[in-house]
Design a protein around this motif. Structure first.
Motif, mmCIF file in Angstrom:
data_model
loop_
_atom_site.group_PDB
_atom_site.id
_atom_site.type_symbol
_atom_site.label_atom_id
_atom_site.label_comp_id
_atom_site.label_asym_id
_atom_site.label_seq_id
_atom_site.Cartn_x
_atom_site.Cartn_y
_atom_site.Cartn_z
ATOM 1 N N ALA A 1 0.783 -1.236 0.000
ATOM 2 C CA ALA A 1 0.000 0.000 0.000
ATOM 3 C C ALA A 1 0.810 1.280 0.000
ATOM 4 C CB ALA A 1 -0.935 0.017 1.225
ATOM 5 N N ARG B 1 -2.044 4.630 0.014
ATOM 6 C CA ARG B 1 -3.317 4.085 -0.464
ATOM 7 C C ARG B 1 -3.194 3.495 -1.869
ATOM 8 N NH1 ARG B 1 -7.597 8.759 1.589
ATOM 9 N NH2 ARG B 1 -7.021 8.654 3.798
ATOM 10 N N ARG C 1 -2.854 0.363 -4.582
ATOM 11 C CA ARG C 1 -3.556 -0.903 -4.734
ATOM 12 C C ARG C 1 -2.552 -2.058 -4.659
ATOM 13 N NH1 ARG C 1 -6.622 1.635 -9.171
ATOM 14 N NH2 ARG C 1 -5.545 0.290 -10.673
ATOM 15 N N THR D 1 -0.129 -4.256 -7.923
ATOM 16 C CA THR D 1 -0.387 -3.339 -9.039
ATOM 17 C C THR D 1 0.923 -2.723 -9.505
ATOM 18 O OG1 THR D 1 -2.588 -2.822 -8.178
ATOM 19 C CG2 THR D 1 -1.637 -1.251 -9.743
#
Length: 551
Positions: A78, A133, A135, A138
């Motif tokens: 994250a 924040r 993903r 990713t």
């Protein structure tokens, strides 16, 4: 030129990142006003006859984005920090980022940290943009910029949440291939470089210090652990060289990998630099933003932890507990026990977490060492950390300080002798159950010229530092020597006596609940040449019960 973002990134590597940044940047970046006679930003991208996708001129006098590097936050799925350095203050340092499909819709301002080198008085400004924040699992593309400078691009992958396969790498004692030391030509010999002096590596680095970067990129790990003694700026200062330039060269060279995957640092004795703060760590603390461990400001960033999948990585600062006088100043005991209390809390929480299978500790001074006349292992480290490793079942410890490769059997407990010799819980070398004990690895062949691979005991023995001598050190002016005791080494398993340099790759296999077991397949590689050609030297498997299989 109609280029799909997905197809660009599928080409992989720096070329794909640069290409994508060019196509997206023309539409999203706020370009500096063009210099007289230059091509306006984005003009080349609209000219089908141009070989350039994008060109953004910088303002005269503005420093470039230099030494781009990444660090994970506490949760590798994250949070990532993008960092770079400049020799002077800059305006509006920031990072734009996004995914291949969504574009560069997000922007984060960077925090600027600053220090003045205690020897040269040279100032350095380091900019850190925290991307949060994110993903999980990713691929993100980003570019870092400040006013008047062309942006620099990179790509990184976040970790997947939960148990999954991934690879990380580790080595220590890299140094830097610093091209700043003048070569003295014989009198009357004309320089083939005209008015500029010829240069070679500095006193510590070798060509391997550079080649290991390409070697790591061949493995393409999720992250790389650097086990202390990063660039040896502290030693450069002792020899009258420029500490700031040594750091800069290290980041510039390593950015070939560190802009694509976090290089997570561990502080070693040579990150202690005279005049750079009360602990000599001002440079290290300025260059890196590691996960917060809640320490006082003067110790901030010296120890930390983060989680990737089912692996908890804990990086500790051994100069706090080591006996050896090997930094620019002697700072043993500086935390007053705060680091040990933090480490115990971290270990207790990790072992109680049913989502964590593996506890990996990264540190510099080793727990074990087979060198005849090198640094040896350190009784202070054994006494401070050993009982905690045993109590909370640490699986793996990676270290450096000695400039060779070796590993131990799984260790649990110690003999009641002067050196507190660690005792093996098993002696199988190919498959090792770490629930029985902790495997220690020295991976200190990152590039340092003073390799110790030919300086190992012929039979299982080691030297242990048990006290600080009252005699002056013959190696480090202004320091005290050590008192060593030789021990038999039932802990010794495998040593590489042939290759001076290398690194280890750890392939995490989470297994499944049905089997109830998880594994890490380990390969130690040596490497050769500017393209980092790999040769495996040692292969073995660590295994243990999955934490979610506990009743």
């Amino acid at each position: 030129m109609a280029i799909s973002r997905r197809s660009v990134l599928s080409t992989g590597g720096a070329a794909g990142a640069a290409l994508l940044a060019g196509t997206a940047g023309a539409a999203t970046a706020e370009a500096a006003p063009p210099a007289t006679g230059s091509t306006p930003a984005g003009a080349a991208a609209s000219d089908p006859s141009s070989a350039l996708l994008w060109q953004q001129p910088g303002r005269i006098g503005a420093p470039s984005v230099t030494g781009l590097h990444l660090q994970f936050g506490a949760d590798a799925s994250a949070e990532v920090v993008v960092s770079w350095l400049t020799p002077q203050p800059v305006a509006r340092p920031r990072v734009r980022y996004g995914t291949v499909d969504d574009g560069f819709g997000r922007s984060v301002d960077a925090e600027t940290r600053h220090y003045r080198d205690g020897l040269s008085g040279v100032e350095v400004f380091v900019h850190h943009a925290r991307l949060s924040r994110l993903r999980p699992a990713t691929r993100y593309v980003y570019f870092a910029s400040h006013e008047g400078a062309a942006p620099e691009t990179g790509v990184f992958d976040t970790a997947q949440r939960g148990r999954h396969r991934f690879t990380f790498t580790s080595f220590g004692d890299q140094a830097t291939a610093n091209l700043r030391k003048e070569i003295k030509l014989p009198p009357g010999t004309p320089s083939p470089n005209g008015p500029y002096p010829l240069s070679s590596t500095n006193n510590i680095g070798t060509q391997a210090s550079s080649d290991i970067v390409a070697a790591v990129e061949r493995v393409a790990p999720l992250f790389n652990l650097v086990n202390g003694d990063l660039c040896y700026a502290g030693v450069a200062g002792i020899f009258g060289q420029d500490r700031v330039a040594t750091w800069a060269d290290w980041f510039i060279s390593n950015s070939r990998s560190a802009r694509f995957r976090p290089w997570m640092p561990c502080v070693g004795n040579h990150e202690n630099e005279k005049g750079n703060g009360p602990l000599g760590a001002s440079a290290y603390q300025a260059y890196f933003t590691t996960p917060d461990s809640g320490t006082d400001r003067e110790m901030k960033g010296l120890w930390y932890s983060f989680t990737a999948g089912s692996v908890r990585v804990i990086s500790v600062a051994n100069c706090d507990v080591a006996i050896q006088d090997a930094g620019d100043s002697y700072i043993r005991g500086y935390s007053g026990g705060a680091q040990r209390a933090w480490l115990e809390r971290e270990l207790r929480a990790a072992r109680a977490d049913r989502d964590i299978d593996w506890i990996v500790v990264c540190m510099h001074q080793p727990f074990i060492s087979s060198t005849r006349s090198g640094n040896g292992s350190d009784l202070g480290v054994r006494e401070s950390w050993g009982p905690l490793f045993d109590q909370y079942g640490v699986d793996l410890v990676v270290s450096g300080h000695e400039h060779h490769y070796e590993r131990s059997h799984p260790l649990r407990g110690r003999l009641p002798n002067e050196t507190r010799t660690p005792t093996p819980a098993a002696t199988r070398k190919d498959v090792i159950d770490t629930s029985l004990g902790t495997v220690h690895m020295i991976i200190g062949g990152g590039g340092n010229f003073a390799s110790s691979h030919t300086n190992l005991f012929d039979r299982p023995q080691g030297r242990v530092i048990v006290a600080r001598s009252d005699q002056d050190s013959p190696v480090l002016p202004g320091h005290k020597d050590s008192v060593w005791v030789t021990e038999d080494a039932p802990w010794a398993s495998v040593q590489d006596r042939e290759h001076p340099h290398g690194f280890a790759a750890f392939d995490v296999d989470p297994g499944d609940r049905k089997s109830g077991r998880t594994r890490i397949n380990v390969t130690y590689y040596t490497f050769q040449g500017a393209h980092g050609a790999l040769t495996p030297v040692d292969r073995f498997t660590l295994e243990r019960p999955r934490s979610d299989a506990r009743r």
